[in-house]
Design a protein around this motif. Structure first.
Motif, PDB file in Angstrom:
ATOM      1  N   THR A 182       0.842  -1.200   0.000  1.00  0.00           N
ATOM      2  CA  THR A 182       0.000   0.000   0.000  1.00  0.00           C
ATOM      3  C   THR A 182       0.872   1.243   0.000  1.00  0.00           C
ATOM      4  O   THR A 182       0.691   2.150  -0.827  1.00  0.00           O
ATOM      5  CB  THR A 182      -0.885   0.022   1.263  1.00  0.00           C
ATOM      6  N   LEU A 183       1.821   1.286   0.928  1.00  0.00           N
ATOM      7  CA  LEU A 183       2.672   2.470   1.029  1.00  0.00           C
ATOM      8  C   LEU A 183       3.548   2.618  -0.207  1.00  0.00           C
ATOM      9  O   LEU A 183       3.848   3.725  -0.636  1.00  0.00           O
ATOM     10  CB  LEU A 183       3.536   2.392   2.298  1.00  0.00           C
ATOM     11  N   ALA A 184       3.937   1.496  -0.810  1.00  0.00           N
ATOM     12  CA  ALA A 184       4.777   1.563  -2.012  1.00  0.00           C
ATOM     13  C   ALA A 184       4.005   2.153  -3.191  1.00  0.00           C
ATOM     14  O   ALA A 184       4.602   2.677  -4.133  1.00  0.00           O
ATOM     15  CB  ALA A 184       5.299   0.174  -2.352  1.00  0.00           C
ATOM     16  N   ASN A 185       2.686   2.075  -3.152  1.00  0.00           N
ATOM     17  CA  ASN A 185       1.888   2.644  -4.237  1.00  0.00           C
ATOM     18  C   ASN A 185       1.729   4.155  -4.105  1.00  0.00           C
ATOM     19  O   ASN A 185       1.449   4.834  -5.088  1.00  0.00           O
ATOM     20  CB  ASN A 185       0.492   2.007  -4.250  1.00  0.00           C
ATOM     21  N   VAL A 186       1.895   4.670  -2.886  1.00  0.00           N
ATOM     22  CA  VAL A 186       1.635   6.086  -2.650  1.00  0.00           C
ATOM     23  C   VAL A 186       2.555   7.008  -3.471  1.00  0.00           C
ATOM     24  O   VAL A 186       2.061   7.966  -4.082  1.00  0.00           O
ATOM     25  CB  VAL A 186       1.701   6.384  -1.130  1.00  0.00           C
ATOM     26  N   PRO A 187       3.873   6.741  -3.520  1.00  0.00           N
ATOM     27  CA  PRO A 187       4.715   7.625  -4.347  1.00  0.00           C
ATOM     28  C   PRO A 187       4.265   7.677  -5.810  1.00  0.00           C
ATOM     29  O   PRO A 187       4.347   8.731  -6.448  1.00  0.00           O
ATOM     30  CB  PRO A 187       6.109   7.012  -4.227  1.00  0.00           C
ATOM     31  N   LEU A 188       3.749   6.564  -6.326  1.00  0.00           N
ATOM     32  CA  LEU A 188       3.291   6.536  -7.728  1.00  0.00           C
ATOM     33  C   LEU A 188       2.132   7.502  -7.916  1.00  0.00           C
ATOM     34  O   LEU A 188       2.035   8.192  -8.934  1.00  0.00           O
ATOM     35  CB  LEU A 188       2.836   5.127  -8.120  1.00  0.00           C
ATOM     36  N   ILE A 189       1.243   7.547  -6.922  1.00  0.00           N
ATOM     37  CA  ILE A 189       0.081   8.432  -7.019  1.00  0.00           C
ATOM     38  C   ILE A 189       0.545   9.885  -7.031  1.00  0.00           C
ATOM     39  O   ILE A 189       0.075  10.697  -7.829  1.00  0.00           O
ATOM     40  CB  ILE A 189      -0.873   8.193  -5.825  1.00  0.00           C
ATOM     41  N   LEU A 190       1.495  10.195  -6.149  1.00  0.00           N
ATOM     42  CA  LEU A 190       1.966  11.576  -6.067  1.00  0.00           C
ATOM     43  C   LEU A 190       2.707  11.975  -7.352  1.00  0.00           C
ATOM     44  O   LEU A 190       2.573  13.093  -7.829  1.00  0.00           O
ATOM     45  CB  LEU A 190       2.879  11.736  -4.854  1.00  0.00           C
TER      46      LEU A 190
END
Lengths: 453, 202
Positions: free
Chosen positions: A232-240
């Motif tokens: 989940t947290l690894a996906n967050v940078p992609l969103i930003l």
């Protein structure tokens, strides 16, 4: 050594059937490159761009963005991450915390293992963005004790990040302080449950707490805490980096983003596969993992780690999304697909999994602590050929006394292997009891000879 | 007396089978471990030193191989909690040994994905060769064999963890060879984690 060892990260170029969204891996794009775990490599590939963008936004804007992306928790429950962050009590005078759940222990799941080992900076960046979003200063990464080699990679990556100024005081001159610490567990499956994880972080037995209050209000050290899975947290940078709309468009509605699928068991090419959740389970198993071994037929699939109901071969055209698998009658869970071919004895399988649950039950709630032991005893009796027909009703009855009667979802998880095998393969149980032995050919069971015990 | 027709719930039934942890030698960290402990304990809020109990116990185990009662008391004093609190934790987590173990602790994963690929046979081979049962240490004190639950590398099953190092894709046929190899070359005999191995291949 053996071909099984090579995990394949794929481009969906030769899909099995039907139109499939062709997707480039995002989380695991560089995992096969040497040095992909170093900061230099990460910086060359948009590393820490997401954090930079996040710090230019207010925390609320980051939360809104994650909400709009449709990112759902990858740990098993599929709860929307943005919502989880929004629930974190902002009015509390106490500090807030991020707890990253890296206690990956669900049988059949090994995606976080790969992510942390080959792309540790992605997780660190995600932790930092999450801290900014909920106003935390400290993130604890609770890593399972068995992943010591992973921990060393992660520790080195964290050191690099501190030296480069991505962690620590005044990140990017924004006044944002962030510390990421690793906390090593010591072999407890139950520590993967969010409140048990917090108990373990506090230096106690990993046993779940009563809910509510949820960790978002009273979590670590009685402070508001968000507990998020590694993926989940690894996906967050992609969103930003790329925006919420881009992320949401990667998958079906309410199931945005890339997803890591762990395929194990009786397939030709077990491994971690990154795909959009628009794929079907069949495409994953037959297209990506090469289908079942030569000359064998598919018997059943456990689609989300050992704790979810089985799907039969005719149910595999379900979309491999949280909603799609649920519609098919199971759960996507942690996306650990365990594939079983016709050599698998279902009584043996249930016995094996109940041994796991009996061993890992934390012992806090009586139905689960005692019930898993009884279930395992009865299953072992049937597996040995000493069962009675009435044992089948006993199994259902004990399961009914566990399900929904425990503090955490462990109780429901533990009875699932029993109920699902009873539902679909009752005839195998009956054959065991009637014949007094397993009715599968002896040569199929040769690899399972349990003479050691 | 028992009210159950087949089971004797007499006084002996309720007696705990758990043996007390041996007291062991008086325990104190080496200066290096004290420094390590100090660097770890500052990660947690000052009034939450208890959080460091797991890392503190790992340091004990790395220093003397297993966790004795004296070591638990020492850790309790360091963290400002009771020895019972520490034993509570030690007895819960499976990775702490309260009895002496062999030089190599072989943890064989026995859960479904590994078992589908022959993990039970691996245990059988290893135990057969050493002449011991899972959970025991061989007479020479070199190997302890433990069956553990899912290690989290199901695509490279069966997986074996030896101390902190991994060996993956271990076929039952190669299991006894691995023991000889471990005796001869130590942890260098292990395959390690395949993620790393693959990158070397490329």
């Amino acid at each position: 050594m053996c071909t099984k060892g090579i995990h394949v990260v794929f481009f969906v170029s030769s899909c099995f059937r039907g139109p499939v969204m062709i997707m480039e891996p995002l989380l695991t794009k560089y995992v096969r490159e040497p040095n992909c775990f170093t900061l230099d490599f990460y910086l060359k590939h948009e590393g820490y761009e997401g954090l930079k963008k996040a710090l230019a936004l207010t925390p609320d804007q980051v939360v809104e963005m994650v909400k709009a992306s449709g990112l759902r928790g990858r740990g098993g429950a599929g709860f929307p991450t943005g919502m989880k962050w929004q629930f974190v009590d902002k009015r509390s005078p106490n500090p807030r915390y991020i707890a990253c759940n890296a206690d990956e222990s669900e049988p059949g799941t090994f995606k976080d293992h790969l992510l942390m080992e080959r792309n540790p900076h992605l997780l660190i960046e995600g932790c930092a963005i999450a801290c900014h979003a909920i106003g935390a200063r400290v993130a604890y990464v609770y890593i399972r004790g068995e992943f010591f080699h992973v921990q060393r990679v992660l520790e080195r990556a964290i050191d690099e990040a501190y030296r480069a100024g991505f962690l620590g005081r005044n990140v990017f001159g924004s006044g944002f302080d962030c510390d990421v610490y690793i906390h090593r567990g010591a072999g407890a499956y139950e520590a993967g449950e969010e409140t048990a994880l917090l108990e373990s972080l506090e230096g106690k037995r990993a046993q779940p707490r009563n809910k509510p209050p949820f960790p978002a209000v009273i979590g670590l050290y009685n402070c508001p805490t968000a507990v998020n899975n590694v993926e989940t947290l690894a996906n967050v940078p992609l969103i930003l980096r790329n925006g919420a709309e881009w992320f949401a468009a990667l998958g079906p509605e309410k199931n945005g983003g890339p997803k890591l699928f762990c395929i194990s068991g009786h397939v030709k090419r077990p491994g971690v596969y990154e795909a959009s959740m628009t794929m079907t389970l069949r495409e994953l198993i037959e297209g990506c993992a090469g289908g079942v071994r030569e000359g064998r037929t598919l018997k059943a699939v456990i689609p989300g780690g050992s704790s979810v109901p089985m799907l039969m071969p005719d149910q595999l055209d379900a979309q491999a999304s949280f909603d799609g698998v649920q519609k098919a009658g199971s759960l996507l869970g942690s996306a650990g697909l365990i594939v079983l071919d016709d050599t698998a004895c279902m009584v043996w399988l249930a016995e094996n999994l109940l041994h796991f649950y009996r061993h890992e039950s934390c012992g806090k709630c009586t139905p689960c602590r005692e019930g898993t032991d009884w279930l395992h005893k009865i299953l072992r009796r049937i597996e040995r050929g000493e069962g009675h027909m009435r044992d089948l009703d006993l199994l259902s009855s004990i399961s009914g006394s566990i399900g929904g009667k425990t503090l955490c979802a462990f109780g429901d998880a533990a009875i699932t292997p029993v109920l699902t095998t009873l539902k679909h393969f009752r005839h195998e149980y009956e054959a065991h009891i009637r014949e007094g032995r397993c009715t599968l050919p002896a040569s199929w069971r040769a690899r399972h000879a349990a003479g050691a015990r | 007396m028992s009210f159950h027709p087949k089971m004797a719930y007499d006084a002996s039934f309720h007696k705990s089978g758990r043996t007390l942890t041996e007291a062991g030698e008086p325990f104190a960290y080496t200066p290096e471990n004290t420094a390590r402990f100090e660097s770890i304990v500052v990660r947690y809020p000052a009034d939450r030193r208890r959080s460091a109990v797991l890392p503190a116990l790992y340091l004990v185990q790395y220093q003397q191989g297993h966790v004795t009662a004296n070591a638990m008391r020492y850790v309790a004093d360091l963290l400002g909690i009771t020895a019972a609190d520490v034993e509570d934790v030690v007895s819960y987590y499976t990775m702490f040994h309260t009895k002496p173990v062999g030089t190599f602790v072989i943890n064989v994963c026995r859960t479904l994905p590994c078992a589908l690929n022959g993990a039970e046979r691996v245990t059988e081979e290893i135990c057969g060769k050493l002449g011991i049962k899972p959970g025991e240490t061989d007479p020479s004190g070199t190997f302890t064999v433990v069956e553990v639950e899912c290690l989290g590398a199901c695509d490279r099953a069966p997986v074996v963890m030896v101390n902190d190092a991994w060996h993956e894709c271990l076929s039952p046929e190669d299991a006894s060879k691995l023991l000889d190899d471990l005796r001869a070359r130590g942890e260098a005999a292990l395959s390690g984690c395949h993620h790393v191995v693959e990158s070397r291949r490329l």
